[in-house]
Design a protein around this motif. Structure first.
Motif, PDB file in Angstrom:
ATOM      1  N   ALA A 200       0.858  -1.187   0.000  1.00  0.00           N
ATOM      2  CA  ALA A 200       0.000   0.000   0.000  1.00  0.00           C
ATOM      3  C   ALA A 200       0.885   1.225   0.000  1.00  0.00           C
ATOM      4  N   ARG A 201       0.344   2.314  -0.511  1.00  0.00           N
ATOM      5  CA  ARG A 201       1.037   3.593  -0.407  1.00  0.00           C
ATOM      6  C   ARG A 201       0.801   4.132   0.997  1.00  0.00           C
ATOM      7  N   THR A 202       1.861   4.548   1.665  1.00  0.00           N
ATOM      8  CA  THR A 202       1.742   5.047   3.031  1.00  0.00           C
ATOM      9  C   THR A 202       2.269   6.474   3.103  1.00  0.00           C
ATOM     10  N   THR A 203       1.957   7.123   4.202  1.00  0.00           N
ATOM     11  CA  THR A 203       2.496   8.458   4.452  1.00  0.00           C
ATOM     12  C   THR A 203       3.412   8.413   5.659  1.00  0.00           C
ATOM     13  N   GLY A 204       4.311   9.386   5.731  1.00  0.00           N
ATOM     14  CA  GLY A 204       5.182   9.477   6.889  1.00  0.00           C
ATOM     15  C   GLY A 204       4.438   9.953   8.124  1.00  0.00           C
ATOM     16  N   MET A 205       5.148   9.930   9.263  1.00  0.00           N
ATOM     17  CA  MET A 205       4.589  10.404  10.540  1.00  0.00           C
ATOM     18  C   MET A 205       3.330   9.637  10.924  1.00  0.00           C
ATOM     19  N   MET A 206       3.410   8.312  10.790  1.00  0.00           N
ATOM     20  CA  MET A 206       2.290   7.448  11.126  1.00  0.00           C
ATOM     21  C   MET A 206       2.528   6.842  12.507  1.00  0.00           C
ATOM     22  N   ALA A 207       1.570   6.085  12.994  1.00  0.00           N
ATOM     23  CA  ALA A 207       1.712   5.379  14.267  1.00  0.00           C
ATOM     24  C   ALA A 207       2.005   3.914  13.984  1.00  0.00           C
ATOM     25  N   ALA A 208       2.850   3.305  14.812  1.00  0.00           N
ATOM     26  CA  ALA A 208       3.183   1.896  14.633  1.00  0.00           C
ATOM     27  C   ALA A 208       3.565   1.296  15.974  1.00  0.00           C
ATOM     28  N   PHE A 209       3.335  -0.015  16.117  1.00  0.00           N
ATOM     29  CA  PHE A 209       3.671  -0.703  17.357  1.00  0.00           C
ATOM     30  C   PHE A 209       3.828  -2.196  17.079  1.00  0.00           C
ATOM     31  N   GLY A 210       4.534  -2.874  17.969  1.00  0.00           N
ATOM     32  CA  GLY A 210       4.734  -4.307  17.857  1.00  0.00           C
ATOM     33  C   GLY A 210       4.073  -5.042  19.008  1.00  0.00           C
TER      34      GLY A 210
ATOM     35  N   GLU B   9       4.158  -9.003  20.317  1.00  0.00           N
ATOM     36  CA  GLU B   9       4.712 -10.345  20.181  1.00  0.00           C
ATOM     37  C   GLU B   9       5.402 -10.497  18.826  1.00  0.00           C
ATOM     38  N   GLU B  10       4.841 -11.322  17.924  1.00  0.00           N
ATOM     39  CA  GLU B  10       5.506 -11.589  16.646  1.00  0.00           C
ATOM     40  C   GLU B  10       4.973 -10.738  15.499  1.00  0.00           C
ATOM     41  N   LYS B  11       4.143  -9.743  15.819  1.00  0.00           N
ATOM     42  CA  LYS B  11       3.518  -8.980  14.748  1.00  0.00           C
ATOM     43  C   LYS B  11       3.737  -7.479  14.912  1.00  0.00           C
ATOM     44  N   VAL B  12       3.711  -6.777  13.774  1.00  0.00           N
ATOM     45  CA  VAL B  12       3.838  -5.323  13.731  1.00  0.00           C
ATOM     46  C   VAL B  12       2.547  -4.759  13.146  1.00  0.00           C
ATOM     47  N   TYR B  13       2.100  -3.628  13.706  1.00  0.00           N
ATOM     48  CA  TYR B  13       0.906  -2.957  13.205  1.00  0.00           C
ATOM     49  C   TYR B  13       1.269  -1.522  12.827  1.00  0.00           C
ATOM     50  N   VAL B  14       0.820  -1.115  11.646  1.00  0.00           N
ATOM     51  CA  VAL B  14       1.091   0.224  11.124  1.00  0.00           C
ATOM     52  C   VAL B  14      -0.244   0.908  10.846  1.00  0.00           C
ATOM     53  N   VAL B  15      -0.421   2.097  11.421  1.00  0.00           N
ATOM     54  CA  VAL B  15      -1.631   2.894  11.207  1.00  0.00           C
ATOM     55  C   VAL B  15      -1.230   4.063  10.310  1.00  0.00           C
ATOM     56  N   THR B  16      -1.764   4.131   9.101  1.00  0.00           N
ATOM     57  CA  THR B  16      -1.297   5.103   8.125  1.00  0.00           C
ATOM     58  C   THR B  16      -2.420   5.463   7.166  1.00  0.00           C
ATOM     59  N   SER B  17      -2.063   6.209   6.135  1.00  0.00           N
ATOM     60  CA  SER B  17      -3.035   6.619   5.126  1.00  0.00           C
ATOM     61  C   SER B  17      -2.344   6.720   3.781  1.00  0.00           C
ATOM     62  N   THR B  18      -3.141   6.693   2.743  1.00  0.00           N
ATOM     63  CA  THR B  18      -2.567   6.812   1.402  1.00  0.00           C
ATOM     64  C   THR B  18      -2.245   8.249   1.038  1.00  0.00           C
ATOM     65  N   ASP B  19      -2.727   9.195   1.829  1.00  0.00           N
ATOM     66  CA  ASP B  19      -2.468  10.605   1.559  1.00  0.00           C
ATOM     67  C   ASP B  19      -2.622  11.378   2.856  1.00  0.00           C
TER      68      ASP B  19
ATOM     69  N   THR C  56      -9.687   9.867   2.427  1.00  0.00           N
ATOM     70  CA  THR C  56      -9.543   8.426   2.624  1.00  0.00           C
ATOM     71  C   THR C  56      -9.280   8.126   4.102  1.00  0.00           C
ATOM     72  N   PRO C  57      -9.772   7.011   4.610  1.00  0.00           N
ATOM     73  CA  PRO C  57      -9.620   6.697   6.036  1.00  0.00           C
ATOM     74  C   PRO C  57      -8.200   6.262   6.374  1.00  0.00           C
ATOM     75  N   MET C  58      -7.925   6.217   7.665  1.00  0.00           N
ATOM     76  CA  MET C  58      -6.654   5.695   8.151  1.00  0.00           C
ATOM     77  C   MET C  58      -6.699   4.166   8.085  1.00  0.00           C
ATOM     78  N   GLN C  59      -5.726   3.592   7.397  1.00  0.00           N
ATOM     79  CA  GLN C  59      -5.670   2.150   7.243  1.00  0.00           C
ATOM     80  C   GLN C  59      -4.821   1.524   8.357  1.00  0.00           C
ATOM     81  N   VAL C  60      -5.093   0.259   8.649  1.00  0.00           N
ATOM     82  CA  VAL C  60      -4.298  -0.506   9.598  1.00  0.00           C
ATOM     83  C   VAL C  60      -3.772  -1.744   8.874  1.00  0.00           C
ATOM     84  N   TRP C  61      -2.434  -1.903   8.928  1.00  0.00           N
ATOM     85  CA  TRP C  61      -1.797  -3.053   8.294  1.00  0.00           C
ATOM     86  C   TRP C  61      -1.057  -3.872   9.352  1.00  0.00           C
ATOM     87  N   GLU C  62      -1.178  -5.198   9.221  1.00  0.00           N
ATOM     88  CA  GLU C  62      -0.506  -6.128  10.130  1.00  0.00           C
ATOM     89  C   GLU C  62       0.609  -6.857   9.380  1.00  0.00           C
TER      90      GLU C  62
END
Length: 449
Positions: free
Chosen positions: A257-267, A269-279, A284-290
């Motif tokens: 996905a296209r992401t933007t800088g200055m997003m939120a992210a956290f880990g 256990e074995e997974k990472v989650y990124v909260v971001t947007s395409t612009d 467009t809403p804030m997307q969450v990727w695992e």
């Protein structure tokens, strides 16, 4: 260093002969029945930043043996009852002693509290008058100690890998000769050492998190200054893994996905989650990727339900991730963005990974702001500083420091650091029972309660 003295103001709020409805008290059960109501008085005995000791005088137990004795207290209810915080102190009561001391621990500094007793015998029950007290406020910068500087002052450090016993910071914002660095902090000597060169170079708002015992970093934007002096940002999708044992980097699967800088992210256990947007500022809403570190695969989760944010903060407390504060633009009618309507939010959200659900939590009590430092330690979250608005056109650097308790969903102010001048990106981490914050301008400071 200035020491500020705070005077504690105590005053009584008197509730004349009024009994408040209470779910634990039978209907019609009040102090006027049978003329045998018990009676007690409360006085403030001792106060600190985090606790209070109240002196209770049992004036009368009426015509029957005392059967209930509870202390009810609240931050917001002037007439607290058993629907608020309650301490059952019946076992402390001894009939041959008229006085007893009540200790209220785990309070918040510089906060007003209301407290009163509920007493009952077999005939009747009633509340005492309310007493109001204020816990003491942090008086100076004594909770903080400057322990180090960051030697490479030409570089910006805004994120890092916080392992259980090691911390690495990434220089990110500006390109530097010889490559952008990964540096490690040594708490034994309060020094920094260079470990490697970042394989992805400089970025605006990259992600750096720990999951499964390794560090993961990348994404963000590359900034390009054009001939006319304007700034253009190009989203990056690359993803890298750092092994602290071998000091080596490995390229991993790009985020799809296209992401933007200055997003939120956290880990977690074995997974990472990124909260971001395409612009940055479209509708467009804030997307969450695992990202699953075991399968090296990304998957899309439910959208973030809150406002579209930049420069938000986050921490993970005992496996529970929280995202809070930041700035957002309000949309005009028709879906266009009004650049003059930037708002600073104090909202806070918790993500439940097992159910892919976001839950709204209590707002950050320090008010809306951006670029806060945030870190978790010993079951609590710590956050503060950053930039906050005074008027629509005037911003100030914040110098306050706060603690969040996830069990009670409460924020409490802990201290101030008036020597902290930084309003640029900063780092924060926890090592060996202490919280650290740092920037190239202010150096590294250690916090201890």
């Amino acid at each position: 260093m200035k020491i500020l003295h705070y005077r504690v103001f105590l005053f009584l709020i008197i509730n004349w002969g009024c009994i408040v409805a209470d779910p634990d008290i039978p209907e019609g059960y009040n102090s006027y029945e049978k003329g045998g109501e018990p009676e007690a008085h409360i006085n403030v005995w001792e106060l600190s930043q985090y606790s209070a000791v109240l002196k209770i005088n049992i004036a009368s137990v009426g015509n029957r043996k005392l059967t209930q004795l509870r202390a009810c207290y609240s931050e917001t209810n002037p007439l607290p009852d058993t629907t608020d915080w309650v301490r059952d102190i019946y076992l402390q009561y001894k009939p041959d002693h008229e006085e007893l001391l009540l200790s209220l621990p785990d309070l918040e500094p510089a906060t007003n509290y209301y407290c009163r007793l509920y007493l009952a015998n077999s005939d009747s029950g009633s509340y005492t008058n309310s007493v109001v007290f204020s816990t003491k406020a942090p008086s100076d910068d004594s909770s903080w100690e400057k322990v180090a500087s960051i030697p490479w002052i030409e570089e910006q450090y805004a994120c890092g890998f916080n392992f259980a016993d090691r911390y690495f910071a990434l220089s990110s914002l500006y390109p530097v000769e010889g490559g952008n660095k990964l540096i490690e902090y040594l708490p034994e000597t309060d020094e920094w050492v260079k470990r490697s060169v970042l394989p992805f170079g400089c970025r605006v708002g990259p992600v750096a998190v720990v999951a499964g015992g390794k560090g993961y970093a990348g994404l963000g934007d590359i900034e390009v200054i054009t001939e006319d002096g304007s700034h253009r940002y190009y989203s990056q999708q690359d993803w890298w893994c750092y092994d602290p044992e071998t000091n080596e980097w490995e390229r991993k699967a790009d985020i799809p996905a296209r992401t933007t800088g200055m997003m939120a992210a956290f880990g977690i256990e074995e997974k990472v989650y990124v909260v971001t947007s395409t612009d940055y500022w479209n509708s467009t809403p804030m997307q969450v990727w695992e990202y699953d570190t075991r399968s090296d695969a990304w998957s899309r989760k439910r959208n973030f339900p809150g406002d579209k944010l930049q420069r938000a903060s986050s921490f993970v407390i005992g496996g529970r991730p929280f995202v809070f504060t930041g700035i957002t633009n309000r949309m005009e009618e028709g879906g266009n963005v009004d650049d003059n309507k930037v708002e600073y939010t104090s909202c806070m959200w918790e993500y439940e990974a097992n159910t892919d659900t976001w839950h709204r939590r209590v707002d950050f009590k320090g008010g809306g702001r951006e670029r806060m430092v945030a870190v978790a330690l010993d079951g609590k979250g710590y956050a503060g500083f950053g930039v906050q608005p005074v008027t629509e056109t005037y911003l100030i650097r914040a110098v306050d420091w706060w603690c969040y308790d996830p069990d009670t969903d409460r924020w409490g102010r802990r201290s101030v650091l008036t020597d902290w001048f930084n309003i640029r990106p900063s780092i924060s981490f926890a090592l060996r029972g202490h919280v650290y914050i740092g920037s190239i301008y202010d150096g590294v400071w250690k916090y201890a309660e």
